[in-house]
Design a protein around this motif. Structure first.
Motif, short mmCIF file in Angstrom:
data_model
loop_
_atom_site.label_atom_id
_atom_site.label_comp_id
_atom_site.label_asym_id
_atom_site.label_seq_id
_atom_site.Cartn_x
_atom_site.Cartn_y
_atom_site.Cartn_z
N SER A 168 30.24 36.01 47.39
CA SER A 168 31.55 35.19 47.47
C SER A 168 32.53 36.35 47.66
CB SER A 168 31.97 34.40 46.24
OG SER A 168 31.93 35.17 45.24
N GLY A 169 33.81 36.00 48.03
CA GLY A 169 34.78 37.01 48.34
C GLY A 169 35.30 37.79 47.32
N PHE A 170 35.55 38.91 47.66
CA PHE A 170 36.50 39.84 46.66
C PHE A 170 37.95 39.56 46.47
CE2 PHE A 170 38.89 43.85 46.55
CZ PHE A 170 38.65 44.27 45.04
N THR B 272 43.70 40.93 43.13
CA THR B 272 44.36 40.67 42.05
C THR B 272 44.35 39.24 41.28
OG1 THR B 272 46.27 39.78 43.48
CG2 THR B 272 46.48 41.84 42.68
N GLY B 273 43.51 38.33 42.16
CA GLY B 273 43.07 37.11 41.38
C GLY B 273 41.58 37.02 41.21
N ASP B 274 41.32 35.82 41.08
CA ASP B 274 39.77 35.65 40.81
C ASP B 274 39.01 35.72 42.03
OD1 ASP B 274 40.45 34.79 38.30
OD2 ASP B 274 40.79 32.75 38.56
N GLY B 275 37.68 36.45 41.94
CA GLY B 275 36.90 36.46 42.94
C GLY B 275 36.51 34.92 43.45
#
Length: 546
Positions: free
Chosen positions: A429-431, A434-437
């Motif tokens: 999944s995406g990196f 500052t937020g959730d992965g």
């Protein structure tokens, strides 16, 4: 003149013939016959007097006016060997323009104007005589102009017809050629311009170039610019006219149909470049480009471009787009790029097979395999979206049969080398900075009346070595809590079981099942909790068997 006429009358060379019924007296003037002697017959010379300071006199020969005027016949006598010439020549001039020669037929108020015919003589066994219209040459100035024009008309202008001769074997050729230039490099050869007539209020005339019909093979139509030794060769431009108030004209390339054979082919090919030696050679010269582009529009949509193969009763035609082969370098690439937009979204790229027929066609995206002489790895295939764009891979639904399968499989290897492993599959999944992965979900299909689909994750088997491991681990964190690993069975009228089994062994020990809490460098170690579920009637059991 009267004295000469009287003298000639005595020698019977100047005669006044008797009148006949319906005709007045005629005058016959001729020189003496040579007979069977070797002498030539005498000439008749008529000339006006000369003048040093004014105009010389005119010679006027004409038939008289009448209800039907008589003919004026000027001819050269017949000969057994070489006949004489008929020469009509304007006078020369030292300082002014040369004298003109004018052949003009008679006009008519109520009928058609007279015709002017210039033709070569016929022959029974040899070539027919030629008819040549040639203007005068000049050593310093321009050569004379040859102008052929039809007359104007109140309804329709006169036509000009240039037609070569017919023959039982080969028809004559029609050759239009501009003048040759032997001067400096800036001195160009003469041009050829074929232009239809203009019209101020109606349609302009058409220009048609076509070969004639034939019983076997019709003639070719070839339009080619000239070759050059040093500079760039000439271009061939086909262009329709502009329209200020309506649609511009179209250009149509079409080949002929065939009732019994194959339809004609349409071949558009750019020029080849070869390595030349000398001043104008280029080490990296490339072949010519082929550019097909639709028209722009300032206020509406740009023009469409359609590449379409022909229909067929057995199978439709193939559309093939192939990049060029590179002998020493890389092969040519194929790029499909949709249009940009300054204020809206860019264009889509759609590759699909039609929905009609017994079964739909397949779409195959495949890179080439590596040869034994070059690289050992096949070509790479990359599917990526723009900034943050979603990537959706889905199999179509079916109303008549089973849903389609989706298979994602890494490549196998048949190389007898311990270090040559099979290809890997990585789903990540995406990196996020500052937020959730991003979340990674692997879901099987739901069903309304049947069983839900299964999810099976298996490590690879091995015949001679260890089988592959299956690892499931939550994410680590440097400054906070690591992620949880949660395995749940499904809920229902009866909950699903959670079964952890170690592998069986044919010869050695069976596999171990280890539940172990994690260690901590500075805090408490992790615990192991085994708890049976509670129930309204009776709680669940914990069974441990050695």
């Amino acid at each position: 003149m009267d004295m000469i006429g009287a003298f000639q009358a005595q020698t019977k060379r100047f005669q006044t013939l008797e009148a006949t019924r319906g005709r007045t007296r005629s005058i016959a003037m001729k020189t003496e016959h040579a007979g069977d002697t070797s002498l030539s017959s005498g000439s008749i010379e008529m000339s006006s007097g000369s003048s040093r300071r004014s105009t010389s006199g005119e010679i006027r020969i004409s038939t008289g006016d009448a209800l039907k005027s008589g003919d004026l016949d000027i001819g050269v006598g017949d000969a057994i060997q070489t006949p004489g010439k008929l020469k009509i020549e304007g006078g020369s001039s030292l300082s002014g323009a040369g004298g003109a020669v004018e052949l003009l037929s008679g006009s008519s108020r109520s009928g058609s104007g007279g015709s002017v015919t210039v033709g070569g003589g016929s022959s029974l066994s040899q070539e027919g005589g030629s008819a040549s219209l040639t203007s005068g040459s000049s050593q310093i100035g321009s050569g004379g102009v040859v102008s052929v024009s039809a007359g104007s008309g109140g309804t329709t202008g006169g036509s000009i017809s240039l037609e070569s001769g017919s023959s039982q074997k080969f028809g004559g050729s029609l050759h239009l050629s501009g003048g040759h230039s032997n001067g400096e490099r800036e001195a160009a050869g003469g041009s050829i311009m074929i232009q239809s007539g203009t019209s101020s209020e109606a349609d302009s005339g058409e220009v048609m170039i076509e070969s004639g019909d034939a019983g076997t093979l019709s003639g070719d139509v070839s339009i080619a610019s000239g070759a050059t030794v040093q500079g760039t060769s000439g271009s061939v431009e086909l262009k329709t006219g502009m329209s200020k108030t309506s649609d511009a004209g179209s250009i149509i390339f079409s080949v002929g149909d065939s009732n019994h054979g194959n339809g004609g082919s349409l071949d558009m090919r750019a020029g080849m470049s070869s390595s030349l030696s000398g001043k104008y050679s280029h080490a990296h010269s490339q072949g010519g480009d082929v550019s097909l582009s639709s028209g722009d529009s300032l206020v509406g949509s740009g023009g469409d471009m359609t590449l379409k193969s022909g229909h067929g009763s057995i199978s439709g035609g193939l559309v093939s787009v192939v990049g060029g082969k590179g002998l020493n370098g890389q092969g040519g690439s194929i790029s499909l790029l949709s249009g940009e937009s300054d204020e809206s979204k860019s264009g889509d790229i759609s590759i699909r097979t039609p929905s009609e027929g017994e079964s739909t066609g397949s779409i195959l995206l495949q890179t080439g395999s590596a040869s034994m002489l070059g690289d050992t790895i096949g070509g790479e295939m990359s599917l990526s979206t723009g900034s943050g764009g979603p990537l959706s891979l889905s199999v179509g639904e079916s109303t008549l049969s089973e849903g389609g399968d989706a298979t994602l499989e890494a490549g196998s290897t048949n190389v007898a080398n311990a270090a040559a492993a099979g290809g890997s599959i990585k789903l990540a999944s995406g990196f996020s900075l500052t937020g959730d992965g991003g979340t990674a979900e692997l879901l099987s299909g739901s069903s309304e009346y049947g069983r839900g689909g299964e999810v099976s994750i298996s490590a690879g088997e091995s015949v001679l070595s260890h089988a592959g491991n299956l690892r499931a681990s939550a994410g680590s964190s440097i400054s906070s809590k690591g992620g949880d690993l949660e395995v749940n069975s499904g809920s229902g009228i009866q909950a699903g079981n959670l079964i952890l089994n170690a592998g069986q062994s044919r010869e050695l020990s069976g596999g171990d099942l280890a539940l172990r809490g994690s260690e901590s460098l500075e805090g408490n170690g992790g615990g192991v909790y085994v708890e049976a579920g509670g129930g309204l009637l009776q709680g669940g059991n914990i069974n441990i068997n050695g």
